[in-house]
Design a protein around this motif. Structure first.
Motif, PDB file in Angstrom:
ATOM      1  N   SER B 164       0.748  -1.101  -0.315  1.00 49.34           N
ATOM      2  CA  SER B 164       0.162  -0.081   0.012  1.00 49.34           C
ATOM      3  C   SER B 164       0.962   1.368  -0.030  1.00 49.34           C
ATOM      4  O   SER B 164       1.832   1.500   0.693  1.00 49.34           O
ATOM      5  N   LEU B 165       0.496   2.088  -0.681  1.00 43.84           N
ATOM      6  CA  LEU B 165       1.499   3.312  -0.849  1.00 43.84           C
ATOM      7  C   LEU B 165       0.527   4.655  -1.093  1.00 43.84           C
ATOM      8  O   LEU B 165      -0.516   4.675  -1.856  1.00 43.84           O
ATOM      9  N   THR B 166       0.966   5.414  -0.079  1.00 38.47           N
ATOM     10  CA  THR B 166       0.111   6.984  -0.006  1.00 38.47           C
ATOM     11  C   THR B 166       1.057   8.039  -0.574  1.00 38.47           C
ATOM     12  O   THR B 166       1.972   8.128  -0.068  1.00 38.47           O
ATOM     13  N   LEU B 167       0.759   8.661  -1.513  1.00 37.72           N
ATOM     14  CA  LEU B 167       1.702   9.832  -1.900  1.00 37.72           C
ATOM     15  C   LEU B 167       0.874  11.182  -1.939  1.00 37.72           C
ATOM     16  O   LEU B 167      -0.336  11.146  -2.472  1.00 37.72           O
ATOM     17  N   GLY B 168       1.259  12.100  -0.956  1.00 41.09           N
ATOM     18  CA  GLY B 168       0.373  13.243  -0.822  1.00 41.09           C
ATOM     19  C   GLY B 168       1.355  14.619  -1.006  1.00 41.09           C
ATOM     20  O   GLY B 168       2.421  14.709  -0.818  1.00 41.09           O
ATOM     21  N   TYR B 169       0.657  15.498  -1.757  1.00 40.05           N
ATOM     22  CA  TYR B 169       0.985  16.702  -2.062  1.00 40.05           C
ATOM     23  C   TYR B 169       2.563  16.764  -2.473  1.00 40.05           C
ATOM     24  O   TYR B 169       3.540  17.422  -2.175  1.00 40.05           O
ATOM     25  N   LEU B 170       2.763  16.238  -3.577  1.00 38.52           N
ATOM     26  CA  LEU B 170       4.006  16.081  -4.156  1.00 38.52           C
ATOM     27  C   LEU B 170       4.147  16.496  -5.463  1.00 38.52           C
ATOM     28  O   LEU B 170       3.040  16.528  -6.521  1.00 38.52           O
TER      29      LEU B 170
END
Lengths: 159, 383
Positions: B164-170
């Motif tokens: 599971s991978l969460t990428l935020g504000y990138l």
């Protein structure tokens, strides 16, 4: 109770619940190697007293969170690291040897906080570091990374 | 040797601990003879092995850590091994040119020197002004490349087993998102919470079944001038696209295994309506068992019907969903869109219509009897 012996031959009794915060001693107890006194050839009694004080206070980290004693513990930690550099480094060495993660983090953070924004001159004075670089060598380092040596935030005071 | 290096009063007055230090310290003590030959001074930090000094240096900002290079010969290279990268200039004013040069110089001089094998913590907080006339992107890219390289090089195992991978504000470049996708063969769930920099997302791993994509409101994450975003994820079963995509055209390609599709995003329409966008989106989700659609769909369908009065029914694909949720404001105008959508959904077992409040619009309340009437007609037809 677990008995610890400092390198100046002083013995200290510590509750097992407290002392197992040290991974090293925990492993010794689990392996059955802690039946008699555990000698600590790298730690003097003065430092060991400090470490034990920390271990006893942090004996039940989980409980503190439940009973709202977190602030109390935080205050203790703040007071605890309020020591001279020499003593701080002794505790860091001891915490590293005994493998007490939380104590290690606390003391390293305190060391880092003291060095924050300090000028080269101030750090040398605080840590009693002899500058064995030649003037040319020093200038070369500064020329390599001038950004590290400039700025209004750099603090030249020693304390 | 300068005066400040020697401070006789600071030598440990505890003779005992001092002698112990000498016996037990792992490294040779540096003794400094004072000019007046009083007592030997101990360079306290020299008793710490390099790895502990590096640990302390890693807790400092990059700038503070690199300043220690000039302390002495021993310190010259220690900071090259720090494993935390913390740079934060938020306190400084954006237009300060020294701050800008500092950052650029930091990037150019520090990155090539760093030789740690893995990065534990990486934080680059850099406030800058678009009007500075300086392009920061290449510099920021350098840092990101460094971080991605160091992390992926050393945590290969972690990435291989990453589920599971969460990428935020990138800000993520096309090649980096591709790299991430191909480095994570076990990835089952991807959550994107605001990003910009790439316009294509290809999730081709058969394991990847869940995609949650939220695009926040506001200036952040602008799609710049080329307004399109494409998602290709042939194995995704659960898809959620929400947030505000401004005027970006969203294309979903090659989905065949949908179970649940929730398209609740909003968009602004600056140009003429592109019939194909709505149609294509609905075609891709036509097989989904559960479907959730936003006001934007209803409005688009209504607009199309308003433009060409004869367009009725035909341009919408047949939707096979069993559960249909429509989160939309309903006005007299949008009623026709709703009606048309319902006509192309012949099999629902569960239908929910939520009034989605939009300021300045008439709410569902006054329209209720008309919605019911439309539903009744639709019910008769489907029976």
């Amino acid at each position: 109770m677990v008995k610890l012996k400092s390198n100046d031959d002083k013995e200290f009794e510590v509750e097992e619940a407290a002392v197992i915060q040290s991974e090293m001693i925990k492993n010794m107890i689990e392996d059955g190697c802690a039946t008699s006194v555990i000698p600590l050839p790298n730690i003097d009694s003065k430092t060991l007293i400090k470490v034990i004080e920390y271990l006893n206070k942090h004996i039940n980290m989980g409980k503190a969170a439940e009973t709202g004693e977190e602030d109390d513990l935080k205050e203790f930690d703040e007071q605890f690291v309020n020591m001279g550099w020499e003593e701080l480094f002794d505790v860091i060495m001891a915490a590293n040897y005994l493998n007490i993660h939380e104590l290690m983090e606390l003391c390293c953070q305190s060391a880092a906080d003291r060095l924050k924004n300090k000028s080269v001159r101030a750090v040398r004075e605080m840590l009693k570091i002899t500058n064995d670089l030649t003037e040319e060598e020093e200038q070369e380092i500064i020329n390599d990374a001038p950004w590290a040596f400039e700025g209004p935030e750099i603090d030249d005071t020693v304390n | 040797m300068s005066k400040q290096d020697q401070s006789p009063d600071s030598c440990g007055d505890d003779e005992n601990s001092k002698s112990l230090l000498k016996q037990n310290a792992p490294q040779k003590k540096v003794k400094i003879e004072t000019e007046c030959d009083e007592i030997d001074c101990i360079d306290w930090i020299s008793q710490l092995p390099d790895e502990l000094v590096i640990k302390i240096l890693s807790l400092l900002s990059v700038t503070d850590a690199f300043r220690t290079c000039s302390l002495s010969k021993r310190w010259q290279y220690l900071c090259n091994f720090i494993d935390n990268f913390i740079y934060d200039n938020e306190e400084c004013s954006c237009s300060d040119s020294t701050t800008v040069h500092k950052f650029i110089s930091l990037t150019d001089n520090v990155l090539p020197r760093l030789s740690c094998s893995s990065v534990k913590k990486f934080r680059l907080k850099f406030a800058f002004d678009h009007d500075d006339g300086v392009s920061y992107n290449p510099k920021i890219d350098k840092w990101l490349e460094f971080a991605v390289h160091k992390i992926s090089e050393d945590c290969v195992l972690n990435w291989i087993s990453l589920k599971s991978l969460t990428l935020g504000y990138l800000f993520i470049r096309e090649e980096h998102i591709e790299q991430i996708m191909s480095n994570c063969p076990q990835l089952e769930s991807l959550k994107l919470n605001g990003f910009y920099g790439f316009k294509r997302l290809h999730m081709t791993s058969p394991k990847c079944m869940r995609l949650d994509h939220y695009h926040p409101d506001g200036h952040w994450g602008s799609f710049e001038y080329d307004c399109s975003f494409e998602i290709i994820a042939p194995y995704v079963q659960h898809l959620r696209v929400s947030g505000n995509f401004e005027d970006a055209k969203i294309r979903l390609g090659n989905f065949s295994t949908f179970v649940h599709a929730s398209l609740t995003f909003s968009r602004y329409e600056y140009d003429a309506i592109d019939e194909n966008i709505v149609k294509d989106l609905l075609v891709t989700v036509r097989c989904a068992n559960e479907l959730m659609l936003s006001s934007w769909f209803i409005k688009e369908i209504s607009d199309l019907m308003f433009e060409e009065e004869d367009v009725f029914f035909e341009f919408l694909p047949l939707l096979e969903c069993r559960r249909l949720t429509i989160s939309s404001y309903i006005t007299q105008y949008s009623l026709s869109g709703l009606d048309n959508l319902l006509r192309s959904t012949p099999y629902p077992e569960n239908l929910m219509i939520f009034p989605d409040y939009v300021p300045g619009r008439i709410w569902l309340l006054g329209m209720w009897d008309k919605v019911v009437a439309a539903l009744e007609i639709w019910l008769e037809r489907s029976i």
